[in-house]
Motif scaffolding. Structure first.
Motif, short mmCIF file in Angstrom:
data_model
loop_
_atom_site.label_atom_id
_atom_site.label_comp_id
_atom_site.label_asym_id
_atom_site.label_seq_id
_atom_site.Cartn_x
_atom_site.Cartn_y
_atom_site.Cartn_z
N PRO A 38 0.81 -1.22 0.00
CA PRO A 38 0.00 0.00 0.00
C PRO A 38 0.84 1.27 0.00
N THR A 39 1.99 1.26 0.68
CA THR A 39 2.79 2.47 0.70
C THR A 39 3.42 2.74 -0.65
N GLU A 40 3.79 1.69 -1.38
CA GLU A 40 4.35 1.89 -2.71
C GLU A 40 3.29 2.45 -3.65
N ALA A 41 2.09 1.90 -3.56
CA ALA A 41 1.03 2.30 -4.48
C ALA A 41 0.53 3.71 -4.19
N THR A 42 0.55 4.13 -2.92
CA THR A 42 -0.03 5.43 -2.58
C THR A 42 0.99 6.52 -2.35
N SER A 43 2.26 6.17 -2.19
CA SER A 43 3.23 7.20 -1.83
C SER A 43 3.41 8.23 -2.94
N VAL A 44 3.21 7.85 -4.17
CA VAL A 44 3.39 8.79 -5.26
C VAL A 44 2.20 9.73 -5.37
N SER A 45 0.98 9.20 -5.19
CA SER A 45 -0.21 10.01 -5.46
C SER A 45 -0.81 10.67 -4.22
N LYS A 46 -0.51 10.16 -3.03
CA LYS A 46 -1.13 10.71 -1.82
C LYS A 46 -0.40 11.97 -1.38
N PRO A 47 -1.13 13.09 -1.21
CA PRO A 47 -0.46 14.31 -0.75
C PRO A 47 -0.08 14.18 0.72
N ALA A 48 0.88 14.98 1.12
CA ALA A 48 1.28 14.98 2.53
C ALA A 48 0.09 15.38 3.38
N ASP A 49 0.00 14.80 4.55
CA ASP A 49 -1.12 15.07 5.42
C ASP A 49 -0.61 15.17 6.85
N PHE A 50 -1.51 15.38 7.78
CA PHE A 50 -1.15 15.44 9.18
C PHE A 50 -2.22 14.71 9.97
N ASP A 51 -1.81 13.71 10.74
CA ASP A 51 -2.73 12.93 11.56
C ASP A 51 -2.52 13.33 13.02
N GLY A 78 -22.03 16.48 6.38
CA GLY A 78 -21.04 16.93 5.42
C GLY A 78 -19.73 17.40 6.02
N VAL A 79 -19.60 17.34 7.35
CA VAL A 79 -18.37 17.74 8.02
C VAL A 79 -17.65 16.48 8.50
N LYS A 80 -16.43 16.31 8.02
CA LYS A 80 -15.62 15.16 8.42
C LYS A 80 -14.56 15.63 9.41
N THR A 81 -14.36 14.83 10.46
CA THR A 81 -13.30 15.12 11.42
C THR A 81 -12.53 13.85 11.74
N HIS A 82 -11.25 14.02 12.01
CA HIS A 82 -10.40 12.91 12.45
C HIS A 82 -9.36 13.48 13.40
N ILE A 96 -7.83 17.56 19.46
CA ILE A 96 -7.12 18.04 18.28
C ILE A 96 -7.60 17.20 17.10
N VAL A 97 -8.33 17.86 16.20
CA VAL A 97 -8.91 17.13 15.07
C VAL A 97 -8.65 17.87 13.76
N ARG A 98 -8.43 17.09 12.73
CA ARG A 98 -8.39 17.62 11.37
C ARG A 98 -9.84 17.62 10.90
N THR A 99 -10.30 18.74 10.35
CA THR A 99 -11.70 18.86 9.96
C THR A 99 -11.82 19.42 8.55
N SER A 100 -12.91 19.10 7.90
CA SER A 100 -13.16 19.61 6.55
C SER A 100 -13.68 21.05 6.57
N ALA A 143 -5.52 26.85 9.24
CA ALA A 143 -5.82 26.48 7.86
C ALA A 143 -4.94 25.34 7.36
N MET A 144 -5.59 24.41 6.65
CA MET A 144 -4.92 23.33 5.93
C MET A 144 -5.56 23.27 4.54
N ASN A 145 -4.94 22.55 3.63
CA ASN A 145 -5.47 22.49 2.26
C ASN A 145 -6.86 21.89 2.18
N THR A 146 -7.17 20.95 3.04
CA THR A 146 -8.47 20.28 2.99
C THR A 146 -9.41 20.71 4.10
N GLY A 147 -9.18 21.86 4.69
CA GLY A 147 -10.02 22.34 5.78
C GLY A 147 -9.18 23.03 6.82
N SER A 148 -9.16 22.47 8.04
CA SER A 148 -8.37 23.08 9.11
C SER A 148 -8.07 22.05 10.19
#
Length: 186
Positions: A38-51, A78-82, A96-100, A143-148
């Motif tokens: 999975p890391t080989e297949a997604t490392s090229v296309s998955k943007p950097a993120d923060f968990d 319609g609001v996603k949080t993690h 501390i959550v990443r939200t859309s 602010a983050m690219n996909t929300g905050s």
């Protein structure tokens, strides 16, 4: 002219369709396509993120005396949080959550309490999400690219370690420790 007709097993056809883009495929039923991790297949296309559950180093958690409690995930209206909840023994607790939800969404919903602030290279904002807690609650979104990234800190007056400290200053200090850890492209 002698023609040989080869048949492809349906399961192999499906496996080949998935593998074709990454590694190619043969129609020999005895040959399985090479697998990719999975890391080989997604490392090229998955943007950097923060968990917020795994990307805050122990050195930061230790400096704040924070312990992780539980995941804080939802997908509602319609609001996603993690993210995760954290607490300090005899001190504050923080979610501390990443939200859309974007800063402009927050500004539109909380115009009376919205106050912008720069956190390192990122724009952020304070606002009153829980007015019933008064100055015992402070919420900051960055602010983050996909929300905050949301820091929802509660500091009860009864907390012997932090109850006498300014709640928004505690939230600001924690935010300033974590923002530099967020990849620029996240």
């Amino acid at each position: 002219m002698n023609s040989t007709r080869r048949t492809v097993q349906p399961g192999l056809l499906l496996a080949c369709a998935f593998a074709l883009v990454a590694v190619g495929c043969t129609n020999d039923p005895g040959t399985e396509p090479p697998s990719t991790s999975p890391t080989e297949a997604t490392s090229v296309s998955k943007p950097a993120d923060f968990d917020p559950c795994t990307d805050i180093p122990d050195v930061v958690l230790t400096s704040e005396q924070l312990r992780k409690t539980r995941p804080e995930n939802s997908d509602s209206a319609g609001v996603k949080t993690h993210g995760c909840g954290y607490f300090m023994l005899q001190g504050y607790d923080v979610r501390i959550v990443r939200t859309s939800v974007s800063l402009s969404d927050i500004k539109a919903k909380f115009p009376d309490s919205y106050r912008e602030q720069q956190f390192g290279s990122r724009q952020g904002a304070y606002y009153t999400l829980f007015p019933q807690y008064g100055d015992r609650s402070c919420v900051i979104n960055v602010a983050m690219n996909t929300g905050s990234l949301e820091f929802d800190l509660r500091n009860p007056a009864t907390a012997s370690k932090t109850g006498n400290l300014d709640t928004c200053q505690l939230a600001t200090d924690l935010t300033n420790k974590i923002v530099p850890l967020i990849p620029e492209s996240a």
